[in-house]
Design an enzyme around this catalytic site. Structure first.
Site, PDB file in Angstrom:
ATOM      1  N   HIS A 118      40.417  41.951  41.889  1.00  0.00           N
ATOM      2  CA  HIS A 118      40.948  42.087  40.867  1.00  0.00           C
ATOM      3  C   HIS A 118      40.452  41.717  39.147  1.00  0.00           C
ATOM      4  CE1 HIS A 118      43.763  44.821  37.671  1.00  0.00           C
ATOM      5  NE2 HIS A 118      43.987  43.691  37.445  1.00  0.00           N
ATOM      6  N   GLU A 119      41.053  40.323  39.359  1.00  0.00           N
ATOM      7  CA  GLU A 119      41.793  39.441  38.663  1.00  0.00           C
ATOM      8  C   GLU A 119      39.869  38.663  37.947  1.00  0.00           C
ATOM      9  OE1 GLU A 119      44.017  39.200  36.715  1.00  0.00           O
ATOM     10  OE2 GLU A 119      45.315  39.759  37.796  1.00  0.00           O
ATOM     11  N   HIS A 122      38.299  41.612  35.756  1.00  0.00           N
ATOM     12  CA  HIS A 122      38.954  41.027  34.037  1.00  0.00           C
ATOM     13  C   HIS A 122      37.543  40.148  33.390  1.00  0.00           C
ATOM     14  CE1 HIS A 122      42.418  43.711  34.435  1.00  0.00           C
ATOM     15  NE2 HIS A 122      42.926  42.354  34.680  1.00  0.00           N
ATOM     16  N   ASP A 128      42.634  46.358  32.467  1.00  0.00           N
ATOM     17  CA  ASP A 128      43.625  47.491  32.861  1.00  0.00           C
ATOM     18  C   ASP A 128      43.205  48.670  33.039  1.00  0.00           C
ATOM     19  OD1 ASP A 128      45.176  44.232  32.911  1.00  0.00           O
ATOM     20  OD2 ASP A 128      44.826  45.357  35.076  1.00  0.00           O
TER      21      ASP A 128
END
Length: 182
Positions: A118-119, A122, A128
């Site tokens: 997930h990170e 980014h 998000d």
């Protein structure tokens, strides 16, 4: 010169140029190269959650043809372990982020692989969503601790693929900000 002769001369000229272009450029030019040959390479490092970073890189590589995440080199995505402050990413442009994975998030029951993937998302230009839907990698912590999915869905993967299709043309402003676990 008659029109017929002119057409023959122009046709011969185009044929010659096409053949010269094939010889000079070769059959593996950008127009005919396989998609993997056109992928943009982004280097990453991980001093914390190293195995998860490697797995997350494999996941992103398998879903996004225009991207190749590789450990080493001059890393522009860096993953660190931390305690406190929440897991978060500080993007610095497309393919660039400083990422902190909070051990308290893992202790609370969140999947370490999902958090790392997930990170990294980014750093690849995704925001998000906080929609609570587990099939969205970018829903992050809002999907709850039972969500173990580390894979971007088709929409997320396609967006990253689009961002990396143009090479280095996306500005840092597109991906600036801080993304903390929600």
């Amino acid at each position: 010169m008659t029109k017929k002769v002119l057409r023959l001369v122009v046709g011969a000229l185009f044929t010659t140029l096409a053949l010269v272009g094939t010889v000079l450029v070769g059959p593996a030019s950008a127009a005919t190269a396989p998609p993997s040959a056109l992928a943009r390479t982004v280097y990453y490092s991980a001093s914390g959650y190293s195995a998860e970073a490697d797995q997350a890189a494999q996941i992103w590589n398998s879903r996004v043809p225009n991207l190749r995440l590789v450990r080493g080199g001059s890393a522009t995505i860096r993953v660190y372990a931390t305690t406190g402050g929440g897991s978060r990413a500080y993007p610095c442009g497309l393919g660039c982020a400083t990422i902190y994975i909070d051990s308290r998030d893992i202790a609370a029951g969140h999947s370490s692989l999902r958090i790392v993937a997930h990170e990294i998302g980014h750093g690849l230009g995704l925001p998000d969503t906080y929609n609570g839907i587990c099939s969205y990698l970018m829903s992050g912590g809002s999907a709850g601790t039972s969500c173990r999915n580390p894979y971007p869905n088709a929409q997320e993967a396609n967006r990253v693929n689009q961002l990396f299709a143009g090479g280095f043309g996306v500005s840092a402003a597109t991906t600036s900000g801080v993304y903390a676990k929600g």
